[in-house]
Design a protein around this motif. Sequence first.
Motif, PDB file in Angstrom:
ATOM      1  N   GLN A 180       0.825  -1.211   0.000  1.00  0.00           N
ATOM      2  CA  GLN A 180       0.000   0.000   0.000  1.00  0.00           C
ATOM      3  C   GLN A 180       0.861   1.264   0.000  1.00  0.00           C
ATOM      4  O   GLN A 180       0.462   2.293  -0.543  1.00  0.00           O
ATOM      5  N   ARG A 181       2.040   1.174   0.580  1.00  0.00           N
ATOM      6  CA  ARG A 181       2.923   2.336   0.674  1.00  0.00           C
ATOM      7  C   ARG A 181       3.708   2.604  -0.602  1.00  0.00           C
ATOM      8  O   ARG A 181       4.086   3.754  -0.871  1.00  0.00           O
ATOM      9  N   VAL A 182       3.980   1.566  -1.402  1.00  0.00           N
ATOM     10  CA  VAL A 182       4.884   1.755  -2.539  1.00  0.00           C
ATOM     11  C   VAL A 182       4.189   1.728  -3.898  1.00  0.00           C
ATOM     12  O   VAL A 182       4.795   2.128  -4.895  1.00  0.00           O
ATOM     13  N   LYS A 183       2.940   1.269  -3.981  1.00  0.00           N
ATOM     14  CA  LYS A 183       2.318   1.146  -5.299  1.00  0.00           C
ATOM     15  C   LYS A 183       1.978   2.515  -5.863  1.00  0.00           C
ATOM     16  O   LYS A 183       1.597   3.437  -5.148  1.00  0.00           O
ATOM     17  N   GLY A 184       2.172   2.638  -7.179  1.00  0.00           N
ATOM     18  CA  GLY A 184       1.833   3.865  -7.873  1.00  0.00           C
ATOM     19  C   GLY A 184       0.716   3.636  -8.868  1.00  0.00           C
ATOM     20  O   GLY A 184      -0.026   2.657  -8.779  1.00  0.00           O
ATOM     21  N   GLU A 185       0.589   4.533  -9.837  1.00  0.00           N
ATOM     22  CA  GLU A 185      -0.435   4.383 -10.870  1.00  0.00           C
ATOM     23  C   GLU A 185      -0.044   3.277 -11.840  1.00  0.00           C
ATOM     24  O   GLU A 185       1.114   3.188 -12.259  1.00  0.00           O
ATOM     25  N   THR A 216       3.438   0.402 -11.528  1.00  0.00           N
ATOM     26  CA  THR A 216       4.621   1.123 -11.059  1.00  0.00           C
ATOM     27  C   THR A 216       4.716   0.979  -9.547  1.00  0.00           C
ATOM     28  O   THR A 216       3.710   0.771  -8.862  1.00  0.00           O
ATOM     29  N   LEU A 217       5.948   1.088  -9.033  1.00  0.00           N
ATOM     30  CA  LEU A 217       6.125   1.088  -7.584  1.00  0.00           C
ATOM     31  C   LEU A 217       7.304   1.987  -7.222  1.00  0.00           C
ATOM     32  O   LEU A 217       8.246   2.171  -8.000  1.00  0.00           O
ATOM     33  N   ASN A 218       7.221   2.552  -6.038  1.00  0.00           N
ATOM     34  CA  ASN A 218       8.201   3.525  -5.569  1.00  0.00           C
ATOM     35  C   ASN A 218       9.397   2.788  -4.974  1.00  0.00           C
ATOM     36  O   ASN A 218       9.314   2.238  -3.878  1.00  0.00           O
ATOM     37  N   GLU A 271      12.644   7.668  -9.176  1.00  0.00           N
ATOM     38  CA  GLU A 271      12.364   6.901  -7.959  1.00  0.00           C
ATOM     39  C   GLU A 271      11.377   5.767  -8.191  1.00  0.00           C
ATOM     40  O   GLU A 271      10.987   5.089  -7.238  1.00  0.00           O
ATOM     41  N   TRP A 272      11.005   5.533  -9.438  1.00  0.00           N
ATOM     42  CA  TRP A 272       9.988   4.539  -9.745  1.00  0.00           C
ATOM     43  C   TRP A 272      10.567   3.361 -10.525  1.00  0.00           C
ATOM     44  O   TRP A 272      11.489   3.534 -11.324  1.00  0.00           O
ATOM     45  N   VAL A 308       9.077   0.907 -13.291  1.00  0.00           N
ATOM     46  CA  VAL A 308       7.930   0.889 -14.195  1.00  0.00           C
ATOM     47  C   VAL A 308       7.968  -0.407 -15.003  1.00  0.00           C
ATOM     48  O   VAL A 308       9.031  -0.812 -15.500  1.00  0.00           O
TER      49      VAL A 308
END
Length: 327
Positions: free
Chosen positions: A244-249, A252-254, A316-317, A319
């Motif tokens: 939940q903390r790292v997922k992006g759109e 992608t993940l942080n 920082e991602w 992809v």
Amino acid sequence: MTWTALHARLHRTLRHRQLLPKQQRLLVAVSGGQDSLCLVRLLLDLQPKWQWQLAIVHCNHGWRLDAPANAAYVEQLAHDWQLPYYGITAPEALPRTEAAARDWRYCELAEIAAQQGYSHVVTGHTASDRVETLLYNLVRGSGADGLQALTWRRLLVPGVWLVRPLLDITRSETGQFCREAHLQIWEDATNQDSRYARNRIRQELIPYLQTHFNPQVEPALAQTAELLQAEVAYLEAMTNDWWQRVKGEGHTLNRSILKTAPLALQRRVLRNVLRSLLPTEPSFEHIEKLVNLLTAPNRSQTDPFPGGAIALVEAEWIVFKQLTAQK
């Protein structure tokens, strides 16, 4: 009915673990072998205390010449015990592998339970099965998840639980119970077939370990599986929190956040991402490719994963992009 030590143990297990609540409809998988006969007899004897509604289901894989007679025997037991009976037969095209048989079996059991209103499917897996599963997955290079794979219960489909209430009882104990209860065991010849890896583990590896390393290897390894189960459950909860903390759109993940997590959690988060992208179960090598991207220079990328996806670093991602369409 004679109340035995096994009755008392199962009764305590059910109360302590809350596996089979009172007044539930239980579909009991019965092969005719000693473990499943022990299970259904124990549940029948405990039924007055728990007010369950019991039924028997038998899965015929069609692999043996005596399979029809085996199914008829189990159906007769259900009739003698005045229990509803469901018999299912595998299609001829089903591959003759343990994995294919297991997948077909659980799919069919879930479907019958859902259609007929049973909240729980109950199987006779024992501590001995748990040890064999641990050893089988260990030699295949499994992590903790595979080593504890035979759990007390799991959700089959919404509204239907798969429950294994005999996981602290060994195969020798179910055999002794059947003899004392005068239950006629249907011997499955495939259990002696050395072409199956699990049979070789049962017949060769475990006796070797008992003779040369630890006479109590079965309870020792069953205890290991129990310890791992609790630890895996904890790690999975932590993994969900980190996801939940790292997922992006999109996909992608942080990575700047994820690289602050312990390595064990990094691997679990990345494995879950790959499971949603790959057509097959991600391997250790696949996961390590992504671990390396957490600290790699900008614009770094992996070679294609199965199915054609690649992962690349954009600041920082991380992809994920699809290079080729999955076939």
